[in-house]
Design an enzyme around this catalytic site. Sequence first.
Site, PDB file in Angstrom:
ATOM      1  N   TRP A 157       8.695  -2.392  -4.715  1.00  0.00           N
ATOM      2  CA  TRP A 157       9.835  -1.675  -6.119  1.00  0.00           C
ATOM      3  C   TRP A 157      11.066  -2.291  -6.506  1.00  0.00           C
ATOM      4  CZ3 TRP A 157       6.263   0.524  -3.022  1.00  0.00           C
ATOM      5  CH2 TRP A 157       5.463   1.474  -3.607  1.00  0.00           C
ATOM      6  N   HIS A 179       9.833   5.228  -9.321  1.00  0.00           N
ATOM      7  CA  HIS A 179       8.496   6.037  -9.808  1.00  0.00           C
ATOM      8  C   HIS A 179       8.301   7.601 -10.012  1.00  0.00           C
ATOM      9  CE1 HIS A 179       7.257   5.279  -4.957  1.00  0.00           C
ATOM     10  NE2 HIS A 179       8.768   5.836  -4.952  1.00  0.00           N
ATOM     11  N   VAL A 262       0.279   6.788   0.867  1.00  0.00           N
ATOM     12  CA  VAL A 262      -1.475   7.241   0.493  1.00  0.00           C
ATOM     13  C   VAL A 262      -1.993   6.543   1.601  1.00  0.00           C
ATOM     14  CG1 VAL A 262      -1.123   8.056  -1.699  1.00  0.00           C
ATOM     15  CG2 VAL A 262      -1.914   5.729  -1.897  1.00  0.00           C
TER      16      VAL A 262
HETATM   17  N1  PHE Z   1       4.042   5.426  -6.930  1.00  0.00           N
HETATM   18  C1  PHE Z   1       3.536   4.279  -7.511  1.00  0.00           C
HETATM   19  C2  PHE Z   1       4.086   3.163  -8.230  1.00  0.00           C
HETATM   20  O1  PHE Z   1       5.013   3.140  -8.755  1.00  0.00           O
HETATM   21  C3  PHE Z   1       2.208   4.769  -7.784  1.00  0.00           C
HETATM   22  C4  PHE Z   1       1.153   5.665  -7.210  1.00  0.00           C
HETATM   23  C5  PHE Z   1       1.389   6.812  -7.556  1.00  0.00           C
HETATM   24  C6  PHE Z   1       0.260   4.885  -6.238  1.00  0.00           C
HETATM   25  C7  PHE Z   1       0.699   7.526  -6.911  1.00  0.00           C
HETATM   26  C8  PHE Z   1      -0.066   5.581  -4.906  1.00  0.00           C
HETATM   27  C9  PHE Z   1      -0.335   7.546  -5.212  1.00  0.00           C
HETATM   28  O2  PHE Z   1       3.237   1.831  -8.736  1.00  0.00           O
END
Ligand code: PHE
Length: 348
Positions: A157, A179, A262
Amino acid sequence: MEQKIIQIQNNFLEKIQKAKSLKELDEYFLALFGKTGEITLLPKEFPKLSKEKRKQIGPLFNQTKQKLEKAIQLQRNKVREESYKKLETEKFTLQPQESQGKKRQGHLHPVTKLENEIVELFTKLGFKQYNAPHIDTEGYNFELLNIPQGHPARDLWDTLYIDTSNVKTTPGELLLKTHTSNAQIRIMREFKPPIRMMSIDRCFRYENVDARHEHTLDQFEIVYIDKGVNMANLQYLSEYFFKGILGKDIKARLRPKYYPFVEPGAGVDGLCIFCKGKGCKVCGGVGWLELAGAGMIHPTVLKNGGIDPSIYSGIAWGAGPERMAMLKYGVKDIRSFKNGDLKFLEKF
Ligand code: PHE
């Protein structure tokens, strides 16, 4: 040869000086200096000339080339200045609607429409909306999601940090949320399982903006925590989402993918809506398009949210509504959504 050069020069100089738009000038530039431009091709004929002739032609060619380049540059500046002048004198008034013969009616932005559809779809399954702040702490956006300071995963990010050197009472570094996952810990701390929450909100990244990447982007995310939640639920919800938004025949496929919050993590692909799996330009011949990131919420993250991972398990799942809107409406450039171009927006 001399005549030819002089002819090109006279012919184009006149056109260039009369040009009224940058587009016209671009065309002349290409006609002269493009791959098959008249100036570009000329030197190919030089070897045919005698040595003396070449000595004459060389400088003439160079002069002509410079003259034409300069003329285009000058005219470009002129055209620009004219358009600025026009802007200064032009009055910006809204056209009275009746005078156009028909009433103009506004409508929801195409992405807003799609987001409303998404919210409706998940409301039916009992999900409630929850949004975390745009300006947030490193804690909620990264650390509590299992992404410690200095961890290479932060490179996933590109983050816009806020300069807090003049602020006395800041709780560590502040940033613009990258995010919607910054809502996860708040949701876990505010609600007790079973939890069915969704977040749909604007996020921000220090991106190199291009046709597929924006610095300001929307995300949709769900957090589903209960006893016995598993990957089969993830597969089901992914397909429920794709079918609901993109069409009944769009299947979902889970692929292993790393996200620190995750475990296991998955890239969620949807069957390519254009070729339905056969392979085409849009999906790069693969037949599938990556539409979301997801996974089982990491036990450490559940613990950080105050939830016992030996009793509960959960799913987090996130997608980009703008990317989905691009597919659904056949939009080629993600920047079209936010640049305020009425001609584009009126098509919807
Ligand atoms: N937050 C992650 C992204 O911005 C996406 C994501 C959300 C991945 C929830 C796993 C679980 O790329």
